[in-house]
Design an enzyme around this catalytic site. Structure first.
Site, PDB file in Angstrom:
ATOM      1  N   GLY A  71      29.549 152.582 -33.406  1.00 23.18           N
ATOM      2  CA  GLY A  71      28.625 151.449 -33.972  1.00 23.18           C
ATOM      3  C   GLY A  71      27.168 152.386 -33.270  1.00 23.18           C
ATOM      4  N   THR A  72      27.786 152.278 -32.683  1.00 26.28           N
ATOM      5  CA  THR A  72      25.481 152.390 -32.110  1.00 26.28           C
ATOM      6  C   THR A  72      24.948 154.604 -32.352  1.00 26.28           C
ATOM      7  OG1 THR A  72      25.934 151.451 -29.702  1.00 26.28           O
ATOM      8  CG2 THR A  72      24.151 153.403 -29.899  1.00 26.28           C
ATOM      9  N   SER A 199      31.761 148.959 -36.926  1.00 27.50           N
ATOM     10  CA  SER A 199      32.508 149.165 -35.146  1.00 27.50           C
ATOM     11  C   SER A 199      33.823 149.416 -35.413  1.00 27.50           C
ATOM     12  CB  SER A 199      31.585 148.542 -34.636  1.00 27.50           C
ATOM     13  OG  SER A 199      31.974 149.455 -33.230  1.00 27.50           O
ATOM     14  N   HIS A 201      36.313 148.543 -32.520  1.00 22.52           N
ATOM     15  CA  HIS A 201      36.187 147.182 -31.516  1.00 22.52           C
ATOM     16  C   HIS A 201      35.974 146.222 -31.547  1.00 22.52           C
ATOM     17  CE1 HIS A 201      33.115 146.839 -28.837  1.00 22.52           C
ATOM     18  NE2 HIS A 201      32.450 147.513 -29.707  1.00 22.52           N
ATOM     19  N   CYS A 330      25.000 142.859 -22.586  1.00 22.21           N
ATOM     20  CA  CYS A 330      24.439 144.217 -22.424  1.00 22.21           C
ATOM     21  C   CYS A 330      25.181 144.586 -21.357  1.00 22.21           C
ATOM     22  CB  CYS A 330      23.498 143.482 -21.501  1.00 22.21           C
ATOM     23  SG  CYS A 330      23.337 141.740 -20.420  1.00 22.21           S
TER      24      CYS A 330
HETATM   25  N1  PLP Z   1      25.327 146.159 -33.856  1.00 21.96           N
HETATM   26  C1  PLP Z   1      25.254 144.983 -33.738  1.00 21.96           C
HETATM   27  C2  PLP Z   1      25.098 143.916 -34.928  1.00 21.96           C
HETATM   28  C3  PLP Z   1      26.854 144.643 -32.972  1.00 21.96           C
HETATM   29  O1  PLP Z   1      26.647 144.239 -32.276  1.00 21.96           O
HETATM   30  C4  PLP Z   1      27.366 146.020 -31.898  1.00 21.96           C
HETATM   31  C5  PLP Z   1      27.601 145.848 -30.279  1.00 21.96           C
HETATM   32  O2  PLP Z   1      27.497 144.716 -30.029  1.00 21.96           O
HETATM   33  C6  PLP Z   1      26.075 147.556 -32.289  1.00 21.96           C
HETATM   34  C7  PLP Z   1      25.706 147.747 -33.651  1.00 21.96           C
HETATM   35  C8  PLP Z   1      27.134 148.821 -31.665  1.00 21.96           C
HETATM   36  O3  PLP Z   1      28.383 148.892 -31.525  1.00 21.96           O
HETATM   37  P1  PLP Z   1      29.635 149.204 -30.269  1.00 21.96           P
HETATM   38  O4  PLP Z   1      29.908 148.535 -29.252  1.00 21.96           O
HETATM   39  O5  PLP Z   1      30.135 150.703 -31.270  1.00 21.96           O
HETATM   40  O6  PLP Z   1      27.727 150.833 -30.476  1.00 21.96           O
END
Ligand code: PLP
Length: 394
Positions: A71-72, A199, A201, A330
């Site tokens: 997701g990042t 994302s 997971h 975190c």
């Molecule tokens: N966006 C939100 C709202 C999230 O809660 C998270 C992860 O906790 C992410 C993005 C990032 O996703 P990833 O863990 O796949 O990088």
């Protein structure tokens, strides 16, 4: 040792059995999905059927799904001035985002700091539409990034209204739906999102896979983050994570098929959990609980009790076999003060005590009972300690 109970689904969800099976089958395939021989085509076919399933979860077209490593990464890919549409090729002049976005959005992608503007949220954790409208009036080609549901509080944002304001101002809307997908209705067209992040997971797929989904293929990234072999229509180079993507597809299909039943199950247990919490500690503040149904994800409870430190409670609950987290998960393992609660105007004292419980489709009633028993024990020990500190006889 008694079995552990897991209340940290917003940090990561356990792998769904369907996803584990799909992953295992994919791992057995030798081919590279870019190869034209039968082995390559078999791997390609897994990716394309996963693409269909992921698209289906959010009402999009398969061709508009770009698989990423997380997701990042999907957020980082989305947040660039260099987004072109059929009618607008000039760079986006501003990035507007809410103050409560996930760190991967807050980082701002490839926008220079000076081009990023924060939009405040109100005390209920919802983006202030008047502030957004005002900021939009000072832009000419903005990109707006607002999450669908917050990872700490579960509070749902008024995305359809945000989309209407954004589009009237000649803007594009990116929606981080990482926590929302599979837990609430998440149709891209109904939301009015131009770009949407998922994302794997968080919906029961594997860690390390994500997707950025476009409302249409006329939305083009002129500067992809990773260039190379031309995979993902040239928008994300690198041999695809076939097993991870296959698991993502299986998880998306399961989440879609079971959505109504899973959401109702989580909501019923969450209601029981919050009723129990309030009975044991009537002074507990549950963030976002005053809102109407549907304004908070059905699986998330963020609460705090004045005088109880989150670290102390998390460690004590862990020793009782109950996994919970502080507001924000975190990476360093350290509990950081929540920027989300700070943006909502919650006092630093209360923020320090914020504990997040997040449930999932396989959470059971007995898990809720285990948590409530552990919480009862912990809160009575803490109040005894506090009475002793203040010299009050029990
Ligand atoms: N966006 C939100 C709202 C999230 O809660 C998270 C992860 O906790 C992410 C993005 C990032 O996703 P990833 O863990 O796949 O990088």
């Amino acid at each position: 040792m008694a079995e552990r109970v897991y209340f940290d689904w917003n940090a990561t969800a356990p792998l769904r059995p369907e996803a584990a099976r799909a992953m295992q089958e994919a791992l057995a395939l030798p081919g590279n999905p870019s190869s034209i021989h039968a082995e390559g085509r078999a791997a390609r076919s897994l990716i394309e059927s996963a693409r269909e399933n992921v698209a289906h979860l959010v009402g999009a077209r398969a061709a508009d799904v770009i698989f990423t490593s997380s997701g990042t990464e999907a957020n980082a890919l989305a947040l660039t001035p260099a987004i072109e549409t059929a009618t607008e090729k000039r760079p986006r002049d501003k990035l507007l985002m809410s103050a409560i976005e996930h760190a991967s959005v807050r980082a701002g992608g490839r926008f220079p700091r000076a081009a990023i503007e924060d939009i405040a949220v109100d005390a209920d954790g919802r983006v202030k539409l008047a502030a957004l409208a005002d900021a939009l009036s000072r832009t000419s080609r903005p990109l707006v990034s607002i999450m669908l549901a917050n990872n700490e509080t579960g509070i749902v944002q008024p995305i359809a209204e945000v989309a209407a304001l954004t589009h009237t101002a000649n803007g594009l809307l990116h929606v981080d739906a990482v926590q929302a997908a599979g837990r609430m209705a998440c149709d891209m067209t109904a939301l009015g999102a131009d770009l949407l992040t998922l994302s794997a997971h968080k919906i029961g797929g594997a860690k390390g896979v994500g997707a950025l989904i476009r409302a249409s293929e006329v939305i083009h990234f002129a500067d992809p983050l990773i260039r190379g072999g031309g995979q993902e229509r040239g928008l994300r180079a690198g041999t695809e994570n076939v097993a991870g993507i296959a698991a993502f597809g299986a998880a998306a299909a399961a989440a879609h098929a079971q959505f109504a039943a899973e959401a109702a199950h989580m909501l019923a247990l969450r209601t029981e959990l919050e009723e129990g919490l309030r009975a044991i500690t009537p002074q507990a503040v549950i963030f976002g609980a005053a809102g109407a149904a549907g304004e908070r994800l059905p699986n998330t409870t963020l609460f705090a009790v004045e005088g109880v430190k989150a670290e102390t409670a998390i460690i004590a609950l862990d020793l009782e076999g109950v996994a919970v987290s502080s507001g924000a998960a975190c990476s360093s393992g350290k509990v950081q003060p929540s920027h989300v609660l700070a943006a909502m105007g919650v006092s630093p004292q209360l923020t320090r005590g914020a504990i997040r419980l997040s449930l999932g489709p396989s959470t059971a009633k007995t898990d809720v009972e285990r948590f409530l028993n552990a919480w009862r024990k912990l809160s009575s020990a803490l109040s005894k300690r506090s009475r002793e500190r203040h010299g009050i006889a029990a």
